[in-house]
Design an enzyme around this catalytic site. Sequence first.
Site, PDB file in Angstrom:
ATOM      1  NE  ARG A   1      44.992  44.991  35.018  1.00  0.00           N
ATOM      2  CZ  ARG A   1      44.346  43.850  34.725  1.00  0.00           C
ATOM      3  NH1 ARG A   1      43.929  43.064  35.666  1.00  0.00           N
ATOM      4  NH2 ARG A   1      44.127  43.532  33.468  1.00  0.00           N
TER       5      ARG A   1
ATOM      6  NE  ARG B   1      40.811  37.032  25.794  1.00  0.00           N
ATOM      7  CZ  ARG B   1      41.462  37.505  26.852  1.00  0.00           C
ATOM      8  NH1 ARG B   1      42.458  36.821  27.377  1.00  0.00           N
ATOM      9  NH2 ARG B   1      41.150  38.674  27.366  1.00  0.00           N
TER      10      ARG B   1
ATOM     11  NE  ARG C   1      42.101  44.553  28.155  1.00  0.00           N
ATOM     12  CZ  ARG C   1      41.726  43.450  27.484  1.00  0.00           C
ATOM     13  NH1 ARG C   1      41.144  43.558  26.291  1.00  0.00           N
ATOM     14  NH2 ARG C   1      41.926  42.274  27.999  1.00  0.00           N
TER      15      ARG C   1
ATOM     16  CE  LYS D   1      47.055  38.901  33.863  1.00  0.00           C
ATOM     17  NZ  LYS D   1      47.124  39.470  32.490  1.00  0.00           N
TER      18      LYS D   1
ATOM     19  NE  ARG E   1      37.918  40.301  28.803  1.00  0.00           N
ATOM     20  CZ  ARG E   1      39.014  40.357  29.536  1.00  0.00           C
ATOM     21  NH1 ARG E   1      39.520  39.237  30.062  1.00  0.00           N
ATOM     22  NH2 ARG E   1      39.608  41.498  29.752  1.00  0.00           N
TER      23      ARG E   1
HETATM   24  P1  AMP Z   1      41.397  41.291  33.003  1.00  0.00           P
HETATM   25  O1  AMP Z   1      40.283  40.309  32.906  1.00  0.00           O
HETATM   26  O2  AMP Z   1      42.360  40.968  34.101  1.00  0.00           O
HETATM   27  O3  AMP Z   1      42.063  41.521  31.669  1.00  0.00           O
HETATM   28  O4  AMP Z   1      40.744  42.689  33.423  1.00  0.00           O
HETATM   29  C1  AMP Z   1      39.787  43.333  32.607  1.00  0.00           C
HETATM   30  C2  AMP Z   1      39.633  44.783  33.017  1.00  0.00           C
HETATM   31  O5  AMP Z   1      39.175  44.858  34.379  1.00  0.00           O
HETATM   32  C3  AMP Z   1      40.898  45.621  32.992  1.00  0.00           C
HETATM   33  O6  AMP Z   1      41.183  46.128  31.701  1.00  0.00           O
HETATM   34  C4  AMP Z   1      40.535  46.730  33.990  1.00  0.00           C
HETATM   35  O7  AMP Z   1      39.638  47.649  33.431  1.00  0.00           O
HETATM   36  C5  AMP Z   1      39.770  45.959  35.061  1.00  0.00           C
HETATM   37  N1  AMP Z   1      40.677  45.410  36.107  1.00  0.00           N
HETATM   38  C6  AMP Z   1      40.928  44.092  36.368  1.00  0.00           C
HETATM   39  N2  AMP Z   1      41.767  43.956  37.395  1.00  0.00           N
HETATM   40  C7  AMP Z   1      42.080  45.216  37.809  1.00  0.00           C
HETATM   41  C8  AMP Z   1      42.919  45.744  38.815  1.00  0.00           C
HETATM   42  N3  AMP Z   1      43.647  44.953  39.619  1.00  0.00           N
HETATM   43  N4  AMP Z   1      43.002  47.101  38.933  1.00  0.00           N
HETATM   44  C9  AMP Z   1      42.281  47.923  38.155  1.00  0.00           C
HETATM   45  N5  AMP Z   1      41.473  47.496  37.161  1.00  0.00           N
HETATM   46  C10 AMP Z   1      41.357  46.150  36.982  1.00  0.00           C
END
Ligand code: AMP
Length: 213
Positions: free
Chosen positions: A87, A126, A171, A13, A160
């Site tokens: 989400r 990554r 996740r 994404k 990360r």
């Molecule tokens: P991402 O970078 O999108 O993979 O997000 C990393 C982490 O941030 C996720 O595993 C969640 O802990 C938190 N997170 C990101 N976006 C959301 C969202 N829309 N709702 C809830 N938690 C989020």
Amino acid sequence: MNIILLGPPGAGKGTQARRLVEERGMIQLSTGDMLREARTSGTEMGSKVAEVMDRGDLVTDEIVIGLIEERLEAEHAGGFIFDGFPRTLAQADALEELLERHGEALDAVIEMQVDDEALVARITGRATCASCGEVFNDATRPIPEDGKCPSCGGTEFIRRADDNEESLRQRLMEYYKKTSPLIGYYYCKGKLRSVNGLAGIDEVAAQISAVLD
Ligand code: AMP
């Protein structure tokens, strides 16, 4: 044009969102990036968020909806790309309401389809360039030997804290339990378009362009 990129962690994404920013002048709204920024703020909220993220759980709807709401005020002639948001169904409802309040609508939801084994391989190796966000992978696209990002020349790369196998499994579980129902939700609203996220980066970008055009 306002779109959502929907897919499990590691589906690509962020990579595709960055291309759309470059090629179409859209604005990327990544709640993951916003939360990573919040966790370095030194506030109590920041450290709570860090704990939740490192476990691979979802942060509360209230926090992420608040973050998105603040950003919707920005200039956005090219439209918004919602990356990693919504989400949950509650977030999807809130987004619809927020967009309506700003006189905006959602044009398409692009589902990036991938399989879980590919995700584990993509995520556990990554690294991203700290200055431009370009993504590398130990197995398929290692950081160049001269230690310089080919896109911007940056020399700092970030791994990360939640890109390890244990957090990733959690996740993924969160994705299947709470996020994947959005596929049916947007299908019923006539907004869903699916692309093959396992194809190469250029091919996926071409599929997304075809949807947007
Ligand atoms: P991402 O970078 O999108 O993979 O997000 C990393 C982490 O941030 C996720 O595993 C969640 O802990 C938190 N997170 C990101 N976006 C959301 C969202 N829309 N709702 C809830 N938690 C989020």
